[in-house]
Scaffold this motif. Structure first.
Motif, PDB file in Angstrom:
ATOM      1  N   PHE A  98       2.833  15.619   0.436  1.00 11.63           N
ATOM      2  CA  PHE A  98       2.293  14.302   0.091  1.00 11.63           C
ATOM      3  C   PHE A  98       2.199  13.430   1.339  1.00 11.63           C
ATOM      4  O   PHE A  98       2.880  13.659   2.343  1.00 11.63           O
ATOM      5  N   ASP A  99       1.334  12.439   1.253  1.00 10.62           N
ATOM      6  CA  ASP A  99       1.163  11.435   2.311  1.00 10.62           C
ATOM      7  C   ASP A  99       0.779  10.148   1.593  1.00 10.62           C
ATOM      8  O   ASP A  99      -0.332  10.024   1.085  1.00 10.62           O
ATOM      9  N   ALA A 100       1.701   9.200   1.513  1.00  7.65           N
ATOM     10  CA  ALA A 100       1.484   8.023   0.679  1.00  7.65           C
ATOM     11  C   ALA A 100       1.936   6.762   1.394  1.00  7.65           C
ATOM     12  O   ALA A 100       2.803   6.797   2.275  1.00  7.65           O
ATOM     13  N   GLU A 101       1.344   5.670   1.001  1.00  5.13           N
ATOM     14  CA  GLU A 101       1.760   4.361   1.489  1.00  5.13           C
ATOM     15  C   GLU A 101       2.492   3.659   0.359  1.00  5.13           C
ATOM     16  O   GLU A 101       1.942   3.495  -0.730  1.00  5.13           O
ATOM     17  N   ASN A 109       6.476 -13.748   1.443  1.00  4.46           N
ATOM     18  CA  ASN A 109       5.398 -13.546   0.461  1.00  4.46           C
ATOM     19  C   ASN A 109       4.323 -12.581   0.958  1.00  4.46           C
ATOM     20  O   ASN A 109       3.214 -12.552   0.454  1.00  4.46           O
ATOM     21  N   ARG A 110       4.647 -11.769   1.989  1.00  5.50           N
ATOM     22  CA  ARG A 110       3.696 -10.784   2.500  1.00  5.50           C
ATOM     23  C   ARG A 110       4.227  -9.394   2.194  1.00  5.50           C
ATOM     24  O   ARG A 110       5.377  -9.078   2.519  1.00  5.50           O
ATOM     25  N   PRO A 111       3.427  -8.564   1.520  1.00  2.00           N
ATOM     26  CA  PRO A 111       3.904  -7.225   1.203  1.00  2.00           C
ATOM     27  C   PRO A 111       4.011  -6.358   2.467  1.00  2.00           C
ATOM     28  O   PRO A 111       3.103  -6.343   3.300  1.00  2.00           O
ATOM     29  N   LEU A 112       5.139  -5.648   2.621  1.00  2.00           N
ATOM     30  CA  LEU A 112       5.354  -4.734   3.742  1.00  2.00           C
ATOM     31  C   LEU A 112       5.418  -3.313   3.194  1.00  2.00           C
ATOM     32  O   LEU A 112       6.083  -3.056   2.191  1.00  2.00           O
ATOM     33  N   PHE A 113       4.767  -2.408   3.901  1.00  2.00           N
ATOM     34  CA  PHE A 113       4.645  -1.043   3.416  1.00  2.00           C
ATOM     35  C   PHE A 113       5.150  -0.049   4.459  1.00  2.00           C
ATOM     36  O   PHE A 113       5.210  -0.344   5.648  1.00  2.00           O
ATOM     37  N   VAL A 114       5.520   1.125   3.959  1.00  2.00           N
ATOM     38  CA  VAL A 114       5.853   2.240   4.829  1.00  2.00           C
ATOM     39  C   VAL A 114       4.945   3.411   4.462  1.00  2.00           C
ATOM     40  O   VAL A 114       4.524   3.560   3.319  1.00  2.00           O
ATOM     41  N   ALA A 135       4.683   0.900   8.345  1.00  2.00           N
ATOM     42  CA  ALA A 135       3.249   0.630   8.286  1.00  2.00           C
ATOM     43  C   ALA A 135       2.914  -0.817   8.603  1.00  2.00           C
ATOM     44  O   ALA A 135       1.748  -1.174   8.715  1.00  2.00           O
ATOM     45  N   SER A 136       3.931  -1.674   8.728  1.00  2.00           N
ATOM     46  CA  SER A 136       3.654  -3.065   9.073  1.00  2.00           C
ATOM     47  C   SER A 136       3.170  -3.198  10.505  1.00  2.00           C
ATOM     48  O   SER A 136       2.718  -4.260  10.925  1.00  2.00           O
ATOM     49  N   ARG A 137       3.241  -2.099  11.298  1.00  2.00           N
ATOM     50  CA  ARG A 137       2.757  -2.132  12.675  1.00  2.00           C
ATOM     51  C   ARG A 137       1.261  -1.838  12.763  1.00  2.00           C
ATOM     52  O   ARG A 137       0.722  -1.721  13.845  1.00  2.00           O
ATOM     53  N   ARG A 138       0.629  -1.713  11.590  1.00  2.00           N
ATOM     54  CA  ARG A 138      -0.824  -1.520  11.606  1.00  2.00           C
ATOM     55  C   ARG A 138      -1.498  -2.746  12.189  1.00  2.00           C
ATOM     56  O   ARG A 138      -0.951  -3.845  12.185  1.00  2.00           O
ATOM     57  N   PRO A 139      -2.716  -2.576  12.671  1.00  2.00           N
ATOM     58  CA  PRO A 139      -3.474  -3.746  13.137  1.00  2.00           C
ATOM     59  C   PRO A 139      -3.603  -4.776  12.028  1.00  2.00           C
ATOM     60  O   PRO A 139      -3.677  -4.446  10.842  1.00  2.00           O
TER      61      PRO A 139
END
Length: 579
Positions: A98-101, A109-114, A135-139
């Motif tokens: 699997f490969d999921a976010e 109030n900002r959603p952070l994802f991995v 994933a919060s290091r995305r552009p």
């Protein structure tokens, strides 16, 4: 994913070998440094046991004291995401990578994802190895696109797409639940103050909903005035009812909107438990079914799903289908109930009652209440009746059969469409019949719709064209006596439920006598409906009731029967009593 997986065959990344270790143990310095730079950590799971790198602990904010278990790993995620993570891990253990976010948390109030990636562990049968990346290091642009795709821009809640993902993940647990919330009568707000105020009301209600949910309940705006709330765990009938009560109370309080508008809104809520449904689609259908029941039960309430509700809805859908079939095939005919002046039995005219005709049988639309509540079908039924009555009046005139008026029932939908005047003028004009022959009958329900002013204006214009207005079934609703003064009325019709009891029930007798006196003082004609016995007729005559109708004079008559009835009345139009 290639054969080596996210890691190299021996657990290597492009930055070097990642030595998997429990928190606190020393990893390879270079690999750890590179992993920290890009925000990547590794993990392995086998059964209930787990191990992870320092970088994984940093990304997931796992405490140093966390037990090396899958449960500890799952606990790093919010309740709404745990089922999804567990499902991915279980799939990888069965051989499905699997490969999921995944949502990790909300900061400011900002959603952070991995990003969570995993595959079967080749070194451990039934095991899983994988990596987690911050994933919060995305552009920033990518994050903005994700927000656009998943967050409702009016309320800041999840949108329909993201909500569907949450519901699908929650359904992995039997103790999940789903609530649907609709804002009541938002159309009235939009029509009165404009869509900007309606949007402000929706946003305010969305904020109140979000403020009253716990960490394992997540709200979304699904479009228009519809909200959804998914409970990811711990849902049962009592908890669902408790949350619904909180929401009903919160939304019932006054809301101040831009421009100084203060509104007291209300919402209707339907809910269902995952245990009572099959999969996400079944859960949605069950909650939607319950919401429809809440709205049809008077709004401003909560209804939990029960199988009986779906059975009742299926019956209502069948009623609508059957009624639509009659209307589309033209199998709708007027049946004429004589209206008589009681003092001398003078035949004043008829009330035209709609009947669905099936061969020799004729059915009242009252047997199809769901169809009568449908605005489209109600409008069609009125049109069919106006056409039938105009056609019959023209035919009566050609045969030399003359009488005064014919009443036709109309619905609130006819007034809402705004075309009632035009339809009457067109249909009666094409038939060559004067509009003065028509009496429009409305029920007290129009006063409960919040659109009585609109109905009154249309009724006033129709009266100017010679159409008379009658208030039907008076006494069965909640119309104020004030409406008798302010609404443009020519006639009041006392409901049969009072007339049927006047000979043995003192309160009914007092009510009927009072209404007769009131109508006389207001110079409004009064018709007693449902006269079936001579005793009722004689008592009404003593009370001074001017007009009446009922089976004592005749049942509803088909066209030919009505013509014969008028002929029997003779030149003096004296109505015979039924045998």
């Amino acid at each position: 994913m290639d054969g080596a997986g996210f890691f190299g065959r021996d657990g290597e990344t492009a930055a070097g070998r990642l030595a998997l270790a429990r928190p606190g143990e020393r990893a390879a310095p270079l690999a750890a440094h590179a992993a920290r730079l890009v925000g990547i950590g590794g993990f392995r799971c086998l059964g209930e046991a787990a191990e992870w790198t320092r970088e994984t602990a940093d990304v997931l904010r796992l405490p140093d004291c966390a037990e090396p278990t899958v449960e500890s790993l799952l606990a790093a995620f919010p309740a709404e995401a745990r089922a999804e993570v567990a499902e991915h891990l279980a799939a990888a253990a069965r051989g499905i990578p699997f490969d999921a976010e995944i949502l990790l948390r909300r900061d400011a109030n900002r959603p952070l994802f991995v990003r969570l990636v995993g595959e079967p562990d080749p070194e451990r049968a039934g095991g899983v190895r994988g990596a987690v990346q911050d994933a919060s290091r995305r552009p920033v642009e990518e994050g903005a696109l994700w927000t656009l795709a998943n967050v409702d821009d009016l309320t800041g809640l999840w949108n329909r797409k993201r909500f569907g993902e949450l519901v699908a993940a929650a359904c992995a647990r039997p103790d999940a639940g789903l609530l649907f919330v609709d804002v009541d009568r938002i159309k009235d707000v939009n029509d009165t103050w404009g869509h900007s105020i309606g949007d402000a009301l929706i946003a305010a209600i969305g904020a109140r909903i979000a403020a009253r949910l716990g960490p394992d309940a997540h709200a979304a705006r699904l479009g228009g005035d519809r909200f959804g709330i998914v409970l990811t765990q711990g849902a049962d009938a009592a908890r669902m009812a408790e949350i619904a009560a909180r929401l009903l109370g919160a939304c019932d309080a006054e809301i101040t909107l831009p421009g100084g508008h203060a509104l007291v809104a209300s919402v209707s809520i339907g809910g269902a438990l995952a245990a009572d449904a099959e999969g996400p689609d079944g859960l949605r259908i069950a909650a939607d079914t319950a919401l429809d029941e809440a709205k049809s039960s008077g709004r401003g309430c909560y209804v939990p799903y029960r199988p009986a509700i779906r059975i009742a809805q299926a019956r209502r859908l069948e009623e609508v289908r059957e009624a639509a079939s009659y209307l589309e095939s033209g199998a709708v005919e007027p049946r004429y109930m004589p209206v008589v002046r009681l003092s001398d039995r003078y035949l004043c005219g008829f009330e035209a009652l709609a009947r669905f005709v099936d061969g020799e049988a004729a059915h009242s639309p009252a047997q199809y209440p769901a169809a009568l509540a449908d605005a489209r079908l109600g409008h069609q039924l009125t049109t069919r009746m106006l056409e039938g009555v105009a056609r019959d009046l023209a035919a009566f005139a050609r045969e030399g059969i003359v009488f005064d008026k014919v009443g036709v029932n109309v619905t609130l939908a006819d007034f809402r469409r705004g075309d009632l005047e035009e339809r009457i003028a067109r249909i009666f004009g094409e038939a060559g019949v004067a509009q003065e022959k028509l009496v429009i009958e409305v029920t007290e329900q129009v006063f409960l719709s919040g659109e009585a002013d609109c109905v009154a204006r249309t009724a006033a214009r129709l009266r100017e064209k010679g159409v008379r207005i009658s208030l039907d079934d008076f006494g069965t609703g909640f119309a104020s006596l004030t409406h008798l003064r302010t609404f443009p009325l020519d006639t009041i019709k006392i409901d049969r439920s009072f007339v049927s009891r006047i000979t043995e029930d003192a309160p009914s007798l007092a009510i009927v006598g009072g209404l007769i006196e009131l109508a006389s003082r207001l110079s409004i004609d009064l018709v007693a409906e449902g006269i079936e016995t001579r005793a009722q007729l004689e008592l009404l005559e003593r009370l001074g009731c001017p007009f009446g109708q009922g089976y004592l004079f005749a049942p509803p008559l088909a066209y030919a029967q009505a013509g014969a009835f008028v002929r029997r009345a003779g030149a003096e139009m004296r109505t015979p009593l039924a045998a």
